[in-house]
Enzyme design. Structure first.
Site, PDB file in Angstrom:
ATOM      1  N   CYS A 119      36.385  52.218  23.606  1.00  8.99           N
ATOM      2  CA  CYS A 119      35.536  51.351  22.756  1.00  8.99           C
ATOM      3  C   CYS A 119      35.051  50.386  23.469  1.00  8.99           C
ATOM      4  O   CYS A 119      34.168  49.457  23.416  1.00  8.99           O
ATOM      5  CB  CYS A 119      34.968  51.918  21.446  1.00  8.99           C
ATOM      6  SG  CYS A 119      36.869  50.870  21.168  1.00  8.99           S
TER       7      CYS A 119
ATOM      8  N   CYS B 275      39.696  52.121  14.502  1.00  7.39           N
ATOM      9  CA  CYS B 275      39.624  50.779  15.095  1.00  7.39           C
ATOM     10  C   CYS B 275      40.488  49.792  14.293  1.00  7.39           C
ATOM     11  O   CYS B 275      40.993  48.804  14.860  1.00  7.39           O
ATOM     12  CB  CYS B 275      38.343  49.935  14.069  1.00  7.39           C
ATOM     13  SG  CYS B 275      36.821  50.583  14.588  1.00  7.39           S
TER      14      CYS B 275
HETATM   15 FE1  FES Z   1      36.290  50.638  18.469  1.00  5.80          FE
HETATM   16 FE2  FES Z   1      36.011  49.472  16.320  1.00  5.80          FE
HETATM   17  S1  FES Z   1      34.852  50.900  17.689  1.00  5.80           S
HETATM   18  S2  FES Z   1      37.551  49.227  17.491  1.00  5.80           S
END
Ligand code: FES
Length: 143
Positions: free
Chosen positions: A35, A104
């Site tokens: 991400c 996360c």
């Molecule tokens: Fe990767 Fe939240 S989407 S840390």
């Protein structure tokens, strides 16, 4: 049911302990390659206690809420407690995260452990084998 709990929204909108500690005793930075989010934790350590903690997170709302909650959970606590903090405990303290957002909270656990390892290394203190193994397993950016 709403995707995010009230606690997640609260810590996302009003994150606690945001910022930098100049001359921090330990700094831990982690990222998630998928991400692209990055989290940095700064620790001020007095004796065996986390006297202060701040974070900078460049990432999604769940990562910000996780950092905020994690810093609240370890502030004023002994290092042993901070080392024992799991991402699950962070997510539970937020009354849960959606399954696809659990990674996360992993960033928060990793950043705290890395910051403590950094503290040990800077002060020539021994790093436990368990922690070294953790570092090896989580050292690289996650796929
Ligand atoms: Fe990767 Fe939240 S989407 S840390």
């Amino acid at each position: 049911m709403a995707l995010y709990t009230e606690k997640v929204m609260d810590h996302f909108r009003n994150p606690r302990n945001v910022g930098v500690i100049e001359n921090a005793d330990g700094v831990g930075e982690v990222g998630n390659a998928k991400c692209g989010d990055i989290m940095k934790i700064y620790l001020k350590i007095e004796g065996d206690v986390i006297a202060d903690v701040k974070f900078e997170t460049f990432g999604c709302g769940s990562a910000i809420a996780s950092s905020s909650m994690a810093t609240e959970l370890i502030k004023g606590k002994p290092l042993s407690e901070a080392l024992a903090l799991t991402n699950k405990a962070v997510a539970e303290a937020l009354d849960g995260l959606p399954a696809h957002k659990m990674h996360c909270s992993v960033l928060a656990e990793e950043a705290i452990k890395n910051a403590i390892i950094d503290y040990y290394r800077k002060h020539d203190l021994p790093v436990s084998e368990e922690l070294l193994n953790y570092e090896c397993a989580h050292g690289g950016e996650e796929e």
